[in-house]
Design a protein around this motif. Structure first.
Motif, PDB file in Angstrom:
ATOM      1  N   THR A  68       1.354 -14.037  -2.248  1.00  0.00           N
ATOM      2  CA  THR A  68       2.653 -14.149  -2.534  1.00  0.00           C
ATOM      3  C   THR A  68       3.207 -12.753  -2.848  1.00  0.00           C
ATOM      4  OG1 THR A  68       1.947 -14.301  -4.541  1.00  0.00           O
ATOM      5  CG2 THR A  68       2.609 -16.537  -3.355  1.00  0.00           C
ATOM      6  N   ASP A  69       4.500 -12.517  -2.939  1.00  0.00           N
ATOM      7  CA  ASP A  69       5.314 -11.295  -3.253  1.00  0.00           C
ATOM      8  C   ASP A  69       4.698 -10.819  -4.735  1.00  0.00           C
ATOM      9  OD1 ASP A  69       6.618 -13.115  -4.097  1.00  0.00           O
ATOM     10  OD2 ASP A  69       8.469 -12.561  -3.264  1.00  0.00           O
ATOM     11  N   GLY A  70       4.654 -11.876  -5.615  1.00  0.00           N
ATOM     12  CA  GLY A  70       4.266 -11.674  -6.933  1.00  0.00           C
ATOM     13  C   GLY A  70       3.026 -11.134  -6.966  1.00  0.00           C
ATOM     14  N   MET A  71       2.093 -11.610  -6.252  1.00  0.00           N
ATOM     15  CA  MET A  71       0.649 -10.776  -6.582  1.00  0.00           C
ATOM     16  C   MET A  71       0.731  -9.504  -6.084  1.00  0.00           C
ATOM     17  SD  MET A  71      -1.207 -12.981  -7.749  1.00  0.00           S
ATOM     18  CE  MET A  71      -2.704 -12.812  -7.760  1.00  0.00           C
ATOM     19  N   LEU A  72       1.180  -9.064  -4.877  1.00  0.00           N
ATOM     20  CA  LEU A  72       1.440  -7.751  -4.434  1.00  0.00           C
ATOM     21  C   LEU A  72       2.030  -6.775  -5.677  1.00  0.00           C
ATOM     22  CD1 LEU A  72       0.576  -5.466  -2.521  1.00  0.00           C
ATOM     23  CD2 LEU A  72       2.904  -5.668  -1.439  1.00  0.00           C
ATOM     24  N   LEU A  73       2.996  -7.459  -6.364  1.00  0.00           N
ATOM     25  CA  LEU A  73       3.457  -6.922  -7.402  1.00  0.00           C
ATOM     26  C   LEU A  73       2.558  -6.566  -8.737  1.00  0.00           C
ATOM     27  CD1 LEU A  73       6.511  -5.965  -7.917  1.00  0.00           C
ATOM     28  CD2 LEU A  73       7.051  -8.166  -8.786  1.00  0.00           C
ATOM     29  N   ARG A  74       1.603  -7.562  -8.763  1.00  0.00           N
ATOM     30  CA  ARG A  74       0.620  -7.322  -9.785  1.00  0.00           C
ATOM     31  C   ARG A  74      -0.432  -6.337  -9.462  1.00  0.00           C
ATOM     32  NH1 ARG A  74       1.752 -10.303 -13.705  1.00  0.00           N
ATOM     33  NH2 ARG A  74       0.245  -9.478 -15.022  1.00  0.00           N
ATOM     34  N   GLU A  75      -0.638  -5.985  -7.912  1.00  0.00           N
ATOM     35  CA  GLU A  75      -1.501  -5.208  -7.482  1.00  0.00           C
ATOM     36  C   GLU A  75      -0.986  -3.954  -8.042  1.00  0.00           C
ATOM     37  OE1 GLU A  75      -4.370  -6.844  -5.859  1.00  0.00           O
ATOM     38  OE2 GLU A  75      -4.082  -5.249  -4.469  1.00  0.00           O
ATOM     39  N   PHE A  76       0.248  -3.397  -8.228  1.00  0.00           N
ATOM     40  CA  PHE A  76       0.835  -2.191  -8.678  1.00  0.00           C
ATOM     41  C   PHE A  76      -0.058  -1.778  -9.999  1.00  0.00           C
ATOM     42  CE2 PHE A  76       3.789  -2.469  -5.321  1.00  0.00           C
ATOM     43  CZ  PHE A  76       4.097  -1.191  -4.942  1.00  0.00           C
ATOM     44  N   LEU A  77      -0.332  -2.951 -10.715  1.00  0.00           N
ATOM     45  CA  LEU A  77      -0.871  -2.411 -12.254  1.00  0.00           C
ATOM     46  C   LEU A  77      -2.289  -2.057 -11.846  1.00  0.00           C
ATOM     47  CD1 LEU A  77      -0.106  -5.755 -14.222  1.00  0.00           C
ATOM     48  CD2 LEU A  77       0.790  -3.454 -14.569  1.00  0.00           C
ATOM     49  N   SER A  78      -3.014  -2.480 -11.161  1.00  0.00           N
ATOM     50  CA  SER A  78      -4.264  -1.695 -10.819  1.00  0.00           C
ATOM     51  C   SER A  78      -4.285  -0.499 -10.178  1.00  0.00           C
ATOM     52  CB  SER A  78      -5.406  -2.894 -10.702  1.00  0.00           C
ATOM     53  OG  SER A  78      -4.747  -3.710  -9.361  1.00  0.00           O
ATOM     54  N   GLU A  79      -3.357  -0.734  -9.041  1.00  0.00           N
ATOM     55  CA  GLU A  79      -3.551   0.561  -8.007  1.00  0.00           C
ATOM     56  C   GLU A  79      -2.015   0.910  -7.780  1.00  0.00           C
ATOM     57  OE1 GLU A  79      -6.667   0.790  -4.220  1.00  0.00           O
ATOM     58  OE2 GLU A  79      -4.788  -0.721  -3.950  1.00  0.00           O
ATOM     59  N   PRO A  80      -1.606   1.690  -8.511  1.00  0.00           N
ATOM     60  CA  PRO A  80      -0.037   2.129  -8.560  1.00  0.00           C
ATOM     61  C   PRO A  80       0.336   2.706  -7.347  1.00  0.00           C
ATOM     62  CG  PRO A  80      -0.975   2.884 -10.592  1.00  0.00           C
ATOM     63  CD  PRO A  80      -2.089   2.421  -9.728  1.00  0.00           C
ATOM     64  N   ASP A  81      -0.542   3.392  -6.346  1.00  0.00           N
ATOM     65  CA  ASP A  81      -0.300   3.766  -5.345  1.00  0.00           C
ATOM     66  C   ASP A  81      -0.588   2.939  -3.991  1.00  0.00           C
ATOM     67  OD1 ASP A  81      -2.904   4.230  -5.768  1.00  0.00           O
ATOM     68  OD2 ASP A  81      -3.017   6.376  -5.127  1.00  0.00           O
ATOM     69  N   LEU A  82      -1.146   1.800  -4.244  1.00  0.00           N
ATOM     70  CA  LEU A  82      -1.699   1.174  -3.158  1.00  0.00           C
ATOM     71  C   LEU A  82      -2.442   1.664  -2.349  1.00  0.00           C
ATOM     72  CD1 LEU A  82       1.837  -1.015  -2.225  1.00  0.00           C
ATOM     73  CD2 LEU A  82      -0.159  -1.498  -3.982  1.00  0.00           C
ATOM     74  N   ALA A  83      -3.481   2.400  -2.920  1.00  0.00           N
ATOM     75  CA  ALA A  83      -4.401   3.446  -2.300  1.00  0.00           C
ATOM     76  C   ALA A  83      -5.175   2.641  -1.089  1.00  0.00           C
ATOM     77  CB  ALA A  83      -5.139   4.223  -3.128  1.00  0.00           C
ATOM     78  N   SER A  84      -5.397   1.325  -1.523  1.00  0.00           N
ATOM     79  CA  SER A  84      -6.582   0.690  -0.502  1.00  0.00           C
ATOM     80  C   SER A  84      -5.836  -0.074   0.719  1.00  0.00           C
ATOM     81  CB  SER A  84      -7.389  -0.170  -1.197  1.00  0.00           C
ATOM     82  OG  SER A  84      -6.610  -1.199  -1.797  1.00  0.00           O
TER      83      SER A  84
END
Ligand code: CDP
Ligand code: MG
Length: 730
Positions: free
Chosen positions: A191-207
């Motif tokens: 969900t879009d909300g989950m990707l938003l939360r990914e920013f908390l652990s990986e602010p540059d979405l490096a993976s």
């Protein structure tokens, strides 16, 4: 005459006759009462551009895709055959001829806007193409966001099947409170909300090597915030590919927002759709829907029907009515399969809508907006559109969030109609007049960011280090007051300090995927040593008021069962009581059945509770139980929800913060008692402004303890927060 409710009193012969002779019936209706149940369809113009013959390309036969599922014949097809047919289906999709061109465009541009008719294969195919092209080498992942949980789950399942892998291995999905991914998962539907939360652990979405923001036209709050964040990340990660996929709406705006990114158009495969309107407005659209479905079933050539309703209750009611009438008509009509689809439907039931219709029968899918663009059901020829949807709205002045049934937009209506023209020429029956379409419907739906509360998102942005919210790159900015109210509330909750900066407690609150007030309540349970109980309360509050079951024929029994759970102190404790007893029964479904409790909701509450429990360590809250000392539980609730206080006055309850007149919901355990002070979980606007899940009565006393008497001072924070915002945000 009154047709309404009496349909079954006519013999079948009359029944057919009534439907066919619409001319005559139209007259009868004109002189009769509103709500006549013969639909006198007026043939309207096809809507301006969407249904022009231009979009009808080539020969319909050539474009009709083969069946999606293997027909379950006597001899099941071999694995090789199955694989071949999956590939054939994939090749038949409109996106397929553009595979190479699309991949080249993605290679050439960092940001690409992809526009294509619903069902053309954007969601299921493009991530697979990228996978095949090697975008997931070196452990990189591809994210594809969906606004809806159901879509994320069902699409991931579909793609896993197409790739011949187990769901959760290479292909998985992740939605709030449910993670079906593993180390191996490279295609992540979320969900879009989950990707938003990914920013908390990986602010540059490096993976991630590719981020595809899908269904962008839906403009959910989370999608809109993602736009701003991803645009920023893309600047300093030139190798990251950003795809914005959308139905044929709004793409120019997306392109402008992403610095004039190119738009890749997948030519549509849409057959003409004839649009019919009712000649007069319908008083009872649910009844009108049911009758129209039967009318279509009896008078129209084969082809499945898709009906758009606004929510679970309505859908269940319509399905029941349809099944009931079909049963009574028995063998006089051909078989009609009635299938509901809405967000909370269990997944095995959801899967049924994708199964092919048996020969000779007709399928009618009764759906929420979910079938508008996120899900494509094969074989739909007829669309029935009452023209309504459930929409959230938010009034920052009253702090009231409401979910109301409102007329849908023209854009929505056209999307809905388009669902009829996917496999062959179709028909769309609108249960409103052509005049209403022209004059009463808004052009497009207002983006969610402009009609929702922002507490959650503001907390998230603050914890991502985005301080200057007024200058955040919004596609459409939220209303100023809404932003201000969110800041004020976060300040009151202690998540922000007087400079508008995130506090330690605020940082922890952002870790929990729930509303700030709920997070605060969970954090406070540490202080009052009752985290076990508070977790239960939080989980039960999250399952959305669908705990008790009230069948029409057993209302008295059901109400008695509910009252048996009442405890002094309010609804939160009632919820706790229900859960505790259920847990003691060994989480039994039989127990639920006997106590008129919805097993499905309870199972979900249990899942949510487990998820939250797993997060406690991250926010440094230990597990502890109050051992029956409920005062402590109530204090923790107060710590989170003091903002939601109401006081009994001579003219009913008034909220302390906004001075709104509100009422206790009749289902509340405190409905009779009417205590002087109350604390509510949420306000809902139905027939009145109701407070749901309330607790009392010694609120004032406890709050004194929790907030050291500063509670009223904290209620008057608007000016302070505004002053802070002047310093920090502009
Ligand atoms: O994203 P877009 O609307 O462009 O299309 P899609 O969702 O990728 O759908 C492509 C095809 O897959 C359609 O023919 C759908 O009917 C089919 N599909 C399905 O059978 N089951 C799903 N859960 C999702 C898609
Ligand atoms: Mg899609």
């Amino acid at each position: 005459f009154f047709f309404k409710g009496f349909i079954l009193f006519y013999s079948f012969k009359d029944f057919i006759y009534l439907f066919i002779d619409t001319e005559r019936e139209a007259e009868t209706q004109a002189e009769g009462e509103a709500g006549c149940m013969i639909m006198p369809w007026a043939e309207g113009r096809s809507s301006p551009e969407s249904f022009s013959a231009l979009s009808w390309k080539a020969d319909p036969e050539a474009h009709t895709p083969p069946p999606l599922q293997e027909p379950s014949g006597p001899s099941p097809p071999s694995q090789a055959q199955q694989k071949e047919s999956v590939q054939a289906v994939r090749r038949s999709l409109p996106v397929f001829p553009f595979r190479e061109e699309l991949l080249a465009a993605i290679a050439d541009h960092q940001v690409l806007i992809i526009e294509g008719e619903t069902g053309s294969g954007k969601t299921t195919q493009i991530p697979q193409y990228l996978f095949e092209e090697g975008y997931t080498k070196k452990g990189m992942k591809i994210a594809c966001t969906q606004p809806r949980r159901v879509a994320a789950m069902s699409v991931a399942a579909r793609v896993a099947r197409e790739m011949g892998v187990k769901l959760g291995n290479e292909v998985g999905y992740s939605i709030r409170f449910e993670d079906c991914t593993s180390e191996r998962t490279v295609l992540r539907y979320m969900t879009d909300g989950m990707l938003l939360r990914e920013f908390l652990s990986e602010p540059d979405l490096a993976s991630y090597s590719v981020v595809m923001v899908d269904e962008a036209h839906e403009r959910t709050l989370h999608t809109d915030i993602l736009f701003g964040l991803i645009k920023d990340v893309a600047r300093f990660r030139p190798e990251l590919k950003v795809l914005v996929a959308s139905a044929t709406l709004d793409t120019a705006r997306f392109s402008t927002f992403f610095d004039d990114a190119p738009v890749f158009r997948i030519p549509g495969r849409r057959f003409p759709v004839d649009i019919f309107y009712t000649k007069a407005p319908e008083a009872d659209y649910l009844e009108a829907c049911v009758v129209s479905v039967l009318q279509i079933h009896v008078t129209q050539p084969p082809g499945d029907i898709l009906v758009f309703l606004t929510g679970q209750e309505e859908i269940e009611a319509a399905c029941e009515m349809l099944q009931d009438r079909c049963r009574r008509l028995g063998s006089k009509i051909r078989e009609l399969l009635v299938l509901p689809i809405y967000a909370n439907l269990p997944s095995d039931m959801q899967a049924r809508i994708f199964q092919p219709t048996p020969p000779g029968a007709r399928k009618v899918v009764v759906a929420t907006n979910i079938a508008e663009t996120s899900l494509t059901i094969e074989g739909i020829i007829y669309v029935l559109d009452p023209g309504f949807c459930k929409q959230k709205s938010y009034n920052p002045r009253t702090g009231m969030e409401s979910l109301t049934v409102t007329p849908c937009s023209k854009a929505s209506a056209n999307q809905r109609a388009g669902r009829a023209g996917r496999v062959a020429a179709g028909k769309c029956f609108r249960l409103y007049t052509a005049w209403a379409y022209q004059h009463e419907l808004e052009e497009t739906t207002v983006p969610e960011i402009q009609r929702t509360s922002l507490g959650n998102v503001v907390l998230l942005l603050k914890s991502l280090g985005i301080h200057d919210l007024m200058h955040f790159d919004f596609l459409d900015p939220p209303p100023y007051e809404t932003l201000l109210l969110a800041l004020e509330q976060l300040y009151a909750l202690g998540a922000l300090n007087h400079l508008g900066e995130l506090t330690t407690s605020g940082r922890k609150m952002a870790e929990l995927p729930v509303d700030p007030m709920l997070s605060k309540m969970i954090l406070a349970s540490e202080k009052y040593s009752c985290s076990e109980e508070i977790l239960t309360v939080a989980a039960m509050l999250s399952v959305n008021n669908s705990i008790f079951y009230r069948p029409k024929d057993k209302v008295v029994h059901a109400d008695n069962a509910r009252v048996n759970f009442f405890l002094p102190g309010g609804d939160h404790l009632v919820l706790l009581n229900v859960y505790t007893q259920w847990a003691e029964s060994g989480y039994s479904s039989q127990w639920c059945y006997e106590n008129f409790v919805q097993f499905r909701s309870m199972r979900r509450a249990r899942d949510v509770r487990e998820q939250l429990e797993g997060l406690l360590e991250r926010v440094e809250v230990g597990l502890s139980s109050c051992q029956g000392d409920y005062i402590r539980v109530r204090k923790a609730i107060t710590a989170g929800y003091f903002y939601h206080t109401a006081r009994l006055t001579r003219s009913g309850y008034r909220t302390v913060k906004q001075q709104q007149t509100v009422f206790i919901h009749p289902n509340s355990s405190l409905f009779e008692e009417q205590p002087r002070w109350l604390l509510y979980h949420e306000l809902v606007l139905t027939t009145k402004e109701f407070m749901r899940q309330v607790r009392g009565p010694s609120f004032a006393q406890e709050s004194e303890d929790v907030w050291g008497g500063r509670i009223l001072a904290r209620f008057n924070l608007l000016r302070l927060a505004e002053k802070q915002e002047n310093i920090n945000l502009r």
